[in-house]
Scaffold this motif. Sequence first.
Motif, PDB file in Angstrom:
ATOM      1  N   LYS A 366      -4.231  -3.375   9.862  1.00  0.00           N
ATOM      2  CA  LYS A 366      -4.416  -3.528  11.302  1.00  0.00           C
ATOM      3  C   LYS A 366      -4.872  -2.217  11.933  1.00  0.00           C
ATOM      4  O   LYS A 366      -5.695  -2.201  12.857  1.00  0.00           O
ATOM      5  CB  LYS A 366      -3.102  -3.978  11.949  1.00  0.00           C
ATOM      6  N   ALA A 367      -4.329  -1.117  11.428  1.00  0.00           N
ATOM      7  CA  ALA A 367      -4.659   0.190  11.998  1.00  0.00           C
ATOM      8  C   ALA A 367      -6.092   0.611  11.714  1.00  0.00           C
ATOM      9  O   ALA A 367      -6.600   1.549  12.343  1.00  0.00           O
ATOM     10  CB  ALA A 367      -3.695   1.245  11.462  1.00  0.00           C
ATOM     11  N   PHE A 368      -6.763  -0.073  10.784  1.00  0.00           N
ATOM     12  CA  PHE A 368      -8.157   0.253  10.506  1.00  0.00           C
ATOM     13  C   PHE A 368      -9.028   0.053  11.744  1.00  0.00           C
ATOM     14  O   PHE A 368     -10.148   0.562  11.804  1.00  0.00           O
ATOM     15  CB  PHE A 368      -8.694  -0.623   9.368  1.00  0.00           C
ATOM     16  N   ALA A 369      -8.536  -0.712  12.715  1.00  0.00           N
ATOM     17  CA  ALA A 369      -9.304  -0.917  13.937  1.00  0.00           C
ATOM     18  C   ALA A 369      -9.369   0.356  14.780  1.00  0.00           C
ATOM     19  O   ALA A 369     -10.220   0.483  15.659  1.00  0.00           O
ATOM     20  CB  ALA A 369      -8.696  -2.048  14.759  1.00  0.00           C
ATOM     21  N   ILE A 370      -8.461   1.302  14.529  1.00  0.00           N
ATOM     22  CA  ILE A 370      -8.471   2.564  15.271  1.00  0.00           C
ATOM     23  C   ILE A 370      -9.636   3.412  14.783  1.00  0.00           C
ATOM     24  O   ILE A 370      -9.756   3.666  13.578  1.00  0.00           O
ATOM     25  CB  ILE A 370      -7.142   3.315  15.068  1.00  0.00           C
ATOM     26  N   PRO A 371     -10.509   3.849  15.691  1.00  0.00           N
ATOM     27  CA  PRO A 371     -11.684   4.621  15.272  1.00  0.00           C
ATOM     28  C   PRO A 371     -11.300   5.817  14.395  1.00  0.00           C
ATOM     29  O   PRO A 371     -10.408   6.587  14.731  1.00  0.00           O
ATOM     30  CB  PRO A 371     -12.301   5.072  16.605  1.00  0.00           C
ATOM     31  N   GLY A 372     -11.962   5.965  13.280  1.00  0.00           N
ATOM     32  CA  GLY A 372     -11.769   7.115  12.412  1.00  0.00           C
ATOM     33  C   GLY A 372     -10.677   6.966  11.372  1.00  0.00           C
ATOM     34  O   GLY A 372     -10.676   7.687  10.368  1.00  0.00           O
ATOM     35  N   LEU A 373      -9.726   6.036  11.581  1.00  0.00           N
ATOM     36  CA  LEU A 373      -8.610   5.936  10.645  1.00  0.00           C
ATOM     37  C   LEU A 373      -9.051   5.387   9.291  1.00  0.00           C
ATOM     38  O   LEU A 373      -8.612   5.863   8.236  1.00  0.00           O
ATOM     39  CB  LEU A 373      -7.491   5.064  11.219  1.00  0.00           C
ATOM     40  N   ALA A 374      -9.906   4.382   9.290  1.00  0.00           N
ATOM     41  CA  ALA A 374     -10.384   3.832   8.024  1.00  0.00           C
ATOM     42  C   ALA A 374     -11.139   4.893   7.228  1.00  0.00           C
ATOM     43  O   ALA A 374     -11.001   4.982   6.003  1.00  0.00           O
ATOM     44  CB  ALA A 374     -11.271   2.620   8.274  1.00  0.00           C
ATOM     45  N   ARG A 375     -11.946   5.695   7.932  1.00  0.00           N
ATOM     46  CA  ARG A 375     -12.666   6.772   7.245  1.00  0.00           C
ATOM     47  C   ARG A 375     -11.687   7.741   6.593  1.00  0.00           C
ATOM     48  O   ARG A 375     -11.865   8.175   5.454  1.00  0.00           O
ATOM     49  CB  ARG A 375     -13.558   7.522   8.243  1.00  0.00           C
ATOM     50  N   LEU A 376     -10.601   8.065   7.312  1.00  0.00           N
ATOM     51  CA  LEU A 376      -9.602   8.982   6.779  1.00  0.00           C
ATOM     52  C   LEU A 376      -8.873   8.368   5.592  1.00  0.00           C
ATOM     53  O   LEU A 376      -8.587   9.042   4.595  1.00  0.00           O
ATOM     54  CB  LEU A 376      -8.598   9.345   7.880  1.00  0.00           C
ATOM     55  N   ALA A 377      -8.563   7.069   5.683  1.00  0.00           N
ATOM     56  CA  ALA A 377      -7.747   6.412   4.657  1.00  0.00           C
ATOM     57  C   ALA A 377      -8.523   6.138   3.377  1.00  0.00           C
ATOM     58  O   ALA A 377      -7.993   6.314   2.273  1.00  0.00           O
ATOM     59  CB  ALA A 377      -7.172   5.114   5.221  1.00  0.00           C
ATOM     60  N   VAL A 378      -9.757   5.671   3.486  1.00  0.00           N
ATOM     61  CA  VAL A 378     -10.490   5.233   2.289  1.00  0.00           C
ATOM     62  C   VAL A 378     -11.815   5.946   2.093  1.00  0.00           C
ATOM     63  O   VAL A 378     -12.521   5.662   1.125  1.00  0.00           O
ATOM     64  CB  VAL A 378     -10.732   3.704   2.329  1.00  0.00           C
ATOM     65  N   GLY A 379     -12.156   6.857   2.991  1.00  0.00           N
ATOM     66  CA  GLY A 379     -13.456   7.506   2.900  1.00  0.00           C
ATOM     67  C   GLY A 379     -13.698   8.218   1.586  1.00  0.00           C
ATOM     68  O   GLY A 379     -14.786   8.137   1.003  1.00  0.00           O
ATOM     69  N   ARG A 380     -12.672   8.893   1.050  1.00  0.00           N
ATOM     70  CA  ARG A 380     -12.871   9.630  -0.204  1.00  0.00           C
ATOM     71  C   ARG A 380     -13.119   8.711  -1.380  1.00  0.00           C
ATOM     72  O   ARG A 380     -13.704   9.125  -2.386  1.00  0.00           O
ATOM     73  CB  ARG A 380     -11.661  10.526  -0.479  1.00  0.00           C
ATOM     74  N   ASP A 381     -12.630   7.454  -1.282  1.00  0.00           N
ATOM     75  CA  ASP A 381     -12.848   6.501  -2.366  1.00  0.00           C
ATOM     76  C   ASP A 381     -14.149   5.726  -2.193  1.00  0.00           C
ATOM     77  O   ASP A 381     -14.611   5.089  -3.148  1.00  0.00           O
ATOM     78  CB  ASP A 381     -11.678   5.511  -2.441  1.00  0.00           C
ATOM     79  N   ILE A 382     -14.736   5.741  -1.005  1.00  0.00           N
ATOM     80  CA  ILE A 382     -15.978   5.021  -0.733  1.00  0.00           C
ATOM     81  C   ILE A 382     -17.198   5.904  -0.998  1.00  0.00           C
ATOM     82  O   ILE A 382     -18.174   5.479  -1.615  1.00  0.00           O
ATOM     83  CB  ILE A 382     -15.998   4.520   0.724  1.00  0.00           C
ATOM     84  N   ILE A 383     -17.134   7.131  -0.537  1.00  0.00           N
ATOM     85  CA  ILE A 383     -18.294   8.014  -0.620  1.00  0.00           C
ATOM     86  C   ILE A 383     -18.379   8.632  -2.016  1.00  0.00           C
ATOM     87  O   ILE A 383     -17.411   9.197  -2.522  1.00  0.00           O
ATOM     88  CB  ILE A 383     -18.208   9.114   0.461  1.00  0.00           C
TER      89      ILE A 383
END
Length: 396
Positions: A366-383
């Motif tokens: 649910k918190a992924f809707a907060i701008p920037g949080l998804a990038r912080l949480a999973v960004g290192r595994d996506i990029i």
Amino acid sequence: MKTILISGMGIAGPTLAYWLKAAGFAPTLVETAPRLRSGGYIVDFWGLGYDIAERMGLLDQIDHVGYRVREMRIVDDRGARIAGFRTRTFTELTGGRFITLARSDLSRLLFHTIKDKTETIFGDEIVGLRQNAEHVEVRFRQAGERRFDLLIGADGLHSAVRRLAFGPGSRFEKKLGYAFAAFEIDGYQPRDEDVYVIYGRPGQMLGRFTQRANRTLFLFFFTTGEGALPVEPVQQKAMLRERYRGAKWELPAILTELDQTEELYFDSVSQIRMENWSRGRVALAGDAAFCVSLLAGQGSALAMISAYVLAGELMRAGGRHDEAFTRYEALLRPFVSAKQRGAERLGGMFAPRTRWGLQFRNYVIKAFAIPGLARLAVGRDIIDNLSLPAYDWPTS
């Protein structure tokens, strides 16, 4: 011209054949199945694998067969939405270069790039090999013996080439405590277009994804014990029915469909950990060398990356395999190891083992809707933290 036998026509095999052909080698592909495999499961495709597909001229075709998923939605026993997120986060992280497609569709597109230019052998397999200073002698189950300059195992998690050249798979397989199963059916209702719907209980997940041509894919993901998984479809179905007994949502209808299907994909969630990806004139690519597991979500892309780099290093080394294999592994091992560690972190997100864990997972999503949080949480595994080497392909 060096002859190179590649075992496996999934993702890594055809990609490797394409780039070896571009580099001036003579690849041959062998596949145990009598034809290209269909069904299976869907994959999210992005990063460097996407870049390699672009270099192979496949993006338009991938876009045609792929899906632009809008939402990942978690539902409760009644099918009501309790958590989820829009996938625009991943689109932003990847610069719009992100698509979902059937793994079998990607394999088919890759195979079509080489099918009229490369020797292909279906319905046969390698059952023995012997190396010497000049070549590899390979014994096929059907076609007898042949000699090749090099042999590459691109034959997946349960690689026969790895077993023959390095030893039993149990020496290298790290089970992560989960199993998964997938099947497709026609005409299932309801349909949620471009939405991945997930239902979960402690230690269990079921995903439903609506496909084209009135098809629907179901993916089961669940915790396992220490014992071996069943290998016969009847036993596998019995295990799924037992594990999901008492589950609600659409489970009764889905389990009824499970009884009717004749194509069930069923396997453990495992990684392959090896000290070396080559031995003499034999090397491994993709899942055969370093399976990161379903949890990473990048197995297909990583298979393409390894194939591209392996072909490129063989070209750069002028076919000197010892030099090329060493460089191939040095370039990719840190990158792959990071992906494997990331996959282990994500296990609890798929199928949390407790009710509290499920609730916590839903709060995080649910918190992924907060701008920037998804990038912080999973960004290192996506990029992808790797730059593809610049190879001077003579005919690409």
